[in-house]
Design an enzyme around this catalytic site. Sequence first.
Site, PDB file in Angstrom:
ATOM      1  N   ASP A 199     -29.884  11.826  26.406  1.00 47.44           N
ATOM      2  CA  ASP A 199     -30.084  10.371  26.359  1.00 47.44           C
ATOM      3  C   ASP A 199     -28.817   9.667  25.870  1.00 47.44           C
ATOM      4  O   ASP A 199     -28.865   8.807  24.981  1.00 47.44           O
ATOM      5  CB  ASP A 199     -31.270  10.022  25.456  1.00 47.44           C
ATOM      6  CG  ASP A 199     -31.794   8.603  25.725  1.00 47.44           C
ATOM      7  OD1 ASP A 199     -31.497   8.058  26.802  1.00 47.44           O
ATOM      8  OD2 ASP A 199     -32.488   8.046  24.855  1.00 47.44           O
ATOM      9  N   GLY A 256     -39.400   3.182  22.883  1.00 46.94           N
ATOM     10  CA  GLY A 256     -40.571   3.569  23.648  1.00 46.94           C
ATOM     11  C   GLY A 256     -41.617   4.304  22.828  1.00 46.94           C
ATOM     12  O   GLY A 256     -42.806   4.214  23.108  1.00 46.94           O
ATOM     13  N   LYS A 263     -37.674   6.050  10.626  1.00 45.46           N
ATOM     14  CA  LYS A 263     -38.167   5.951  11.999  1.00 45.46           C
ATOM     15  C   LYS A 263     -39.632   6.378  12.019  1.00 45.46           C
ATOM     16  O   LYS A 263     -39.993   7.439  11.508  1.00 45.46           O
ATOM     17  CB  LYS A 263     -37.342   6.824  12.944  1.00 45.46           C
ATOM     18  CG  LYS A 263     -35.890   6.394  13.061  1.00 45.46           C
ATOM     19  CD  LYS A 263     -35.102   7.289  13.996  1.00 45.46           C
ATOM     20  CE  LYS A 263     -35.534   7.126  15.423  1.00 45.46           C
ATOM     21  NZ  LYS A 263     -34.695   7.877  16.363  1.00 45.46           N
ATOM     22  N   ALA A 314     -40.515   2.900  15.992  1.00 43.52           N
ATOM     23  CA  ALA A 314     -39.817   1.754  15.417  1.00 43.52           C
ATOM     24  C   ALA A 314     -38.919   2.267  14.307  1.00 43.52           C
ATOM     25  O   ALA A 314     -39.199   3.304  13.681  1.00 43.52           O
ATOM     26  CB  ALA A 314     -40.818   0.742  14.881  1.00 43.52           C
ATOM     27  N   GLY A 349     -35.475  -2.217  14.887  1.00 40.64           N
ATOM     28  CA  GLY A 349     -35.706  -2.248  16.322  1.00 40.64           C
ATOM     29  C   GLY A 349     -36.855  -1.355  16.708  1.00 40.64           C
ATOM     30  O   GLY A 349     -37.341  -0.535  15.908  1.00 40.64           O
TER      31      GLY A 349
END
Length: 493
Positions: free
Chosen positions: A188, A57, A78, A60, A54
């Site tokens: 978050d 912002g 990541k 990836a 996925g």
Amino acid sequence: MNIFCTRPGCPRPDNVFADLNEITSLKTAQQKYCTACGMPLILDGRYLPERLLGKGGFGAAFLACDRRSPTLRKCVVKQFQPANDLTLSQLETAQKLFEREAVVLDRLGNQHPQIPNLLAYFPLECSGWNSSVNQQFFYIVQDYIDGQDLEAELADQGRFSENKVREVLEEILNVLQFVHDQDVIHRDIKPSNIMRDRQGRLYLLDFGAVKQVTQQQGSRLGTSTGIFSMGYAPPEQMRGHNVFPSTDLYALAVTCIVLLTGKDCQELYDSHKGRWNWKNQTQVSNSLAYILDKMLQPTPSDRFASAELVLKALNPPPSPPPIPPLPKLKIQPISPISVQPKTSIQIQTFAPAPSPSPAPSPPPAPPAVSTPPAPPASFQTINLLKAAAFTGFEITLLRIAVNGLLGGSFPLLVLILGGTFGGLVFAQYRRWIETKEQIVLALFSLGLVIFIPLFGQGIPFSAVIIFPVLAALGGVAAAALFRLIYLILYRFL
């Protein structure tokens, strides 16, 4: 073997290398390069990306395997991928957030089983694609959680039951309690950042927006950088103000009502009235509704201050068990004594005949604790002082009136004053004259006596006012002294 290229915008990221299908070749092969863009494929010499998981912002995520692991352990790679339209300041902020995630995972992951471990953090510099300018990328490698995040679980299975939401709430609260104890705020919390593995355990992911509570001297304490998920962030975070542990609690409550209702958080918030309308979309107990509403308060100080307090509200301590009754006392019947006609006396014990069990006797009453008797009600201090003031006031007015009308005959004066004094004391003792009557009688007597000197011996007007007031104060003083002596004698006698 298939290796996925991690360069953003690569036209053909899938690369197949047949020689890597053999385990020995896989572990000893030199660097491989993308056949389309020339990007190095074996990251840090050991991680082989397999597919894209996925994009977010600022980066990836790729599923990869570690060729240095005997079992080719799965992991998540990541990559920092900022958007092209960011300013230099925004780019620096985003890169710091990415680096901060690596630092926090390295610090927390090995200490808590529900936070992924950090496996590696490294940069990669390579030649640009269709450009002579080199490019630099940053990578984080962490544990792979084989499961499904709660956002996908909600889409597949529908809205959660209250019991299921309580389980999510308790598990994540325990993780947050640990995180906050380390002076870290996640900032978050949302369904897509909570992962459930195949064994049912929940994990808290994506620490890229974390905030250290303790900052260097001179910096703003816990200030937000403006990175948040719309709808889940509380007002103080959206305004860029200070953030607190209750900031994460607010976002966790939004996550819970989204899971309960199956609605997007934007649909549940009434921006016109500034409140959450979610209880009409689901059915929950009053206790859970109260907890979530308190976590959703717009002002941080109105929410729970810590995850520990929410856990205590979810699991209040059980009420103490009732005191067991005293054991019943059973009376054993006394065996009768029979006397034989012989000279010797024999004692025989007869078994009692079967009969209903005797009624249990009540347990003995506990011994009474001796306490000193309370003082009589007639000696209450306030009533005594009011009575003394009223009696002194009235007797003095009567003395002035008798002197003005009768000329001061001493025997008659003693008789009138003594009788009046006794009558006033008796009437107040029997509660015939109380506060209201005392005020009325005092004012009436004063008004009556004021006019008597006009027809008598001309006693000054000031004397009619001053002497009764002084007598009332003297009565109060005498009564107070009497009360003090009485209490001293009552205590020691």
